[in-house]
Write an enzyme that holds these catalytic residues in place. Sequence first.
Site, PDB file in Angstrom:
ATOM      1  N   HIS A 131       0.489  -1.337  -0.241  1.00 28.87           N
ATOM      2  CA  HIS A 131       0.370  -0.011  -0.240  1.00 28.87           C
ATOM      3  C   HIS A 131       0.774   1.424  -0.003  1.00 28.87           C
ATOM      4  CE1 HIS A 131      -2.918   2.985   1.778  1.00 28.87           C
ATOM      5  NE2 HIS A 131      -3.561   2.639   1.338  1.00 28.87           N
ATOM      6  N   CYS A 186       0.543  37.627 -14.607  1.00 34.35           N
ATOM      7  CA  CYS A 186       1.404  36.928 -13.655  1.00 34.35           C
ATOM      8  C   CYS A 186       0.650  36.742 -12.682  1.00 34.35           C
ATOM      9  CB  CYS A 186       1.980  38.708 -13.580  1.00 34.35           C
ATOM     10  SG  CYS A 186       1.194  39.875 -12.843  1.00 34.35           S
TER      11      CYS A 186
END
Length: 881
Positions: free
Chosen positions: A457, A828
Amino acid sequence: MGKKLIYYFSQSKCDGNAEMKNLLGSKGANLAEMCNIGIPVPSGFTLCTQVCKMYYNNDKLPDNLCGEIKNFMAILEEDAGCKFGDPNHPLLVSVRSGSIDSMPGMLDTILNVGLNDETVIGLAKKSNERFAYDSYCRFITMYSNVVLQLNHYLFQDILDSARCKNNVESLVDLDVSTLKQIINDFKNIVYENTGKHFPQNINEQLLSSITAVFSSWKNERAVSYRRIHNISEDLGTAVNIQTMVFGNLNNNSATGVIFTRNPSTGEKKCFGEFLLNAQGEDIVSGFYTPLPINNNTMGKLMPEVYEELYIICKKLEEYYKEMQDIEFTVQDGKLWILQTRSGKRTPEANIRIVVDMVNEKMITKNNGILKVDPNTLNSLLHPIFDIQCDKQVIGVGLPASPGIASGYVVFNTYNAEKAVKQGKQVILVRSETSPEDINGMNIASGIMTARGGMTSHAAVVTRGMGKPCICSVNGLHIDKNEGFFVLGEVKINKDDPITINGNTGEVILGILPTILPELSQEFETIMQWVDEIKTIKVLANADTPKDVEIAKKFGAEGIGLCRTEHMFFAHDRINLIQKLIIADSQDERVNALEELEKMQKSDFKEIFSMMVDKEITVRLLDPPLHEFLPNNKQSIKKVANLLGRSIEDIRSKVEQLSEQNPMLGHRGCRIAISYPEIYRMQIRAILSTVYDLRNEKNIVVKPEIMIPFVISEKELILICEMAREEARNFNNVQYSIGTMIELPRAALIADKLAKHAEFFSFGTNDLTQTTMGLSRDDSVSFLDTYKQAGIFENDPFVVLDVEGVGELMKIAVTKGRKSCPELKIGICGEHGADPKSIGFFINLGLQYVSCSAYRVPIAKLVAAHIALNQGHSKFSELTTN
């Protein structure tokens, strides 16, 4: 029943195929498809995802579903040659989940359904007694945990005690009499904790198992996993009922997991693990250390199975045109495939696999680009730890997921969350991880376990997350109270710093320094393909020469935001701006400005020289002046001594400039109106640098000067005139001037601003704050609550609010271009690299996005994905090789 809700699959009859993933779930669709192409798959049937939705809408399974299930069980019995509940020849089934998107380990599975006190005797006569009671033992444990919601450790403690008493390592080594006693003990646990006996009715077992698997769609770990991986809550899971095949039948039986390519490196070589005489849960649990699938192990132990498995791996990868993660069982020498799916792999491995598959003519370049998830690139681009430095290695384990991480030791999710809230990076240390650890694994920088193999896992989940992981660390002993661990002769306490190297499996004491990553040739190849396809420019936000160097390394096509104030914050420079701010006279201010101008010119000269022929947008001073001043007694005293002023002078200036709401205060172009000499100095530094580079080095650059926080046409006019006046001192210097659209009023008067600006750049960070009335600093405390309540689908500072902020952007673009058709427009703000927002910017007609240097490749890849999905990439001929 109306709509068809159940679909059968077998070698002779199959109702579904791979195209029915949304209905059958990924597992069910692939089981059906494997039957269609002749892969040996145990027969079964799928309850489709619509049943899950009905279950949640009505708080029960649909009417008449039980009758339908009974009919399909009859077909399954005919295929299997045995009968469900038959005391002599019992049919056993698995009940497994099957979500549309792979969620490894998050949903529930129940194996060996159909065992009771009668059928276990029949199974023992049919095969062997030890196997039958081993399977019954497993079934009671799994059913009690998943259906009856009893803690797994209630049963594990009994198993551990039995192993210790009999001096054996695993369940496989226990004899029949011990297993029978364990089963009695398990039944007693069930009765003590539920007040009911363990269910003997096999139909009750089946229906309650189906209900439990549907219920697991909304368990805590599954909800967390979907949140982490942005999987919709509305999809639901299918449920697959399938004939059991037994890897625990005898020593000629096995269970395993195999990847068609190496999930850590991408190497074109099958990679997997198996366990003899075991069931599937054993290999993923991490409790047992499996054997590698290679010629020296499986090749010798099961040569015919080994050869057939490799043939199937090749067939499935070529069929799906994707690296496959395959689960299999060998029952008494017969190979059965239980699942195939797209394999989780590291970002590095994925890039290599994509490039290799394109070179192998298996997929096209366009298909390859679409197989690279932009969200996984992050781990490739940020600094890595310099493993060449001095280090003290204290242990070694299996390198389950590559990468290097440093952090402070924690042993559980609670302590991980607590430490991360304090700003710490953490390494989660566990005996083995389970799906319940998903939140801790998500926020940890790396994971280390005492047990588990390369397909456990921990290994599978961390590879999908792009995080380093080491499993089965030799000699790792964790204190039962989780206060420390011992590795060899070294004791490491909770909160002690360590480093893990997922590339080598090394555990290292302390925190290691970082270096920039070396990007692979395959990465460069992918980015070349991306540049050929995307239709929008991707620039970087970079403020210093070092930032610009990183931006160039990651392929930025220019600098979309150079924040000049970041040049001032360096420890050896901040006193210059402080000297300017506290100056009492014009002469003092002039002297301070001259020093600042020299410093800014030095940086501009280096930056401009590095970005010849590239766009460079320089933003003039934006933050309020008080941010440069000290804010506590000790700092005030230090600055006073450094500048030769009294403590009272400094304190007085701090108080004079302090603001109640600085975000909306004396900042941006407002500073230029109050102190025009500061903006004049910055403009002069920019233009004189351009002039000097042209005359001294024949380097020609045309910077863009960006004015922040504008709300008035008059502000822009005044500062544009200021720039023109300064430009007269430098013969024929080229530059352009524009503004940042970061306030609602600026967006609404964009037509007026466009008369004086040559470009707009959206500052979506502040535009989001001022449009929504949210502080990105203070709203953290309630944003999660808003998301949980469904008010926000996403954090608006991460994913653009298209409905509100986006509408203002549309207005600004429309008005701006109506006033000035040639107006250049970009963004930006932080949203410039957000995959969910970039599509909006492209459709809005922006010419560029600018983002952090480390996110430039991510933004480029997203832009390429959008171009391909919308069918307007630059070169349509790239759709074939």
